[in-house]
Design an enzyme around this catalytic site. Sequence first.
Site, mmCIF file in Angstrom:
data_model
loop_
_atom_site.group_PDB
_atom_site.id
_atom_site.type_symbol
_atom_site.label_atom_id
_atom_site.label_comp_id
_atom_site.label_asym_id
_atom_site.label_seq_id
_atom_site.Cartn_x
_atom_site.Cartn_y
_atom_site.Cartn_z
ATOM 1 N N MET A 93 0.797 -1.199 0.094
ATOM 2 C CA MET A 93 -0.014 -0.001 0.039
ATOM 3 C C MET A 93 0.902 1.150 0.056
ATOM 4 O O MET A 93 1.857 1.409 0.747
ATOM 5 C CB MET A 93 -0.696 0.039 1.248
ATOM 6 N N ILE A 151 1.795 -5.257 8.095
ATOM 7 C CA ILE A 151 3.279 -4.976 8.335
ATOM 8 C C ILE A 151 3.478 -3.255 8.148
ATOM 9 O O ILE A 151 2.998 -2.804 7.254
ATOM 10 C CB ILE A 151 4.002 -5.626 7.285
ATOM 11 N N GLY A 181 1.301 4.174 4.517
ATOM 12 C CA GLY A 181 2.248 3.271 3.633
ATOM 13 C C GLY A 181 2.315 2.033 4.113
ATOM 14 O O GLY A 181 3.157 2.072 5.269
ATOM 15 N N SER A 182 2.325 0.951 3.776
ATOM 16 C CA SER A 182 2.578 -0.377 4.521
ATOM 17 C C SER A 182 2.418 -1.528 3.696
ATOM 18 O O SER A 182 2.428 -1.341 2.158
ATOM 19 C CB SER A 182 1.529 -0.558 5.772
ATOM 20 N N ARG A 183 2.177 -2.755 4.240
ATOM 21 C CA ARG A 183 2.070 -4.008 3.296
ATOM 22 C C ARG A 183 1.287 -4.958 4.235
ATOM 23 O O ARG A 183 1.279 -4.814 5.491
ATOM 24 C CB ARG A 183 3.343 -4.470 3.149
#
Length: 214
Positions: A93, A151, A181-183
């Site tokens: 993301m 994450i 912002g991430s995963r």
Amino acid sequence: MNYPHPIIAREGWPFIAIAAVIALLIHAVGGFGFAWPFWLLLVFVVQFFRDPQRPIPAQPNAVLCPADGRIVAVETAHDPYANREALKISVFMNVFNVHSQRSPVDGAITKVEYFPGAFLNAAIDKASTENERNAVVIQTASGKTVTSVQIAGLIARRILCYVRAGEPLSRGQRYGFIRFGSRVDVYLPLGSRAKVSIGEKVYASSTILAELEQ
């Protein structure tokens, strides 16, 4: 049925309020010429925390995407949270994506486990094992295990998870949020069929990531 929630995520309300107050104060003192960057910042903050309703596919064996973003991995990997080999699908993301997380399947939560860690760029593979993360392990009614891992990333340093072990989850139900912002990694039983490919743009709840073996 989709899980009800405000179209602007509650997690963003304090940030939106602060940005609005700053923009108003600067506008009042210096006019629009000085304030326009702060109004632009307010627009960015509002769009970041948007959390729209999404249609949910009806296929009973479908695994839904838990987050908006782009597919960065489709591979066989070890699932350390359920101690098994699994099909791993990863969604990255960026700051322009919706950042709420939603359950990929119907089921009961068997484990929720938090791990402190680094804040590497979430788009790279080692973010899966080295970054701060929170794993939710779900068992479906048919006995299949699905692991969804939030994450943190280079900018995202705040993982929020609202569920606990023993609670039920419905497909598309909102269960967490990661700021800026991430995963999300999803681990599925071997034999599951991936329905996405690397680089593909995906949407929480409405994109089918994979189909579980029946």
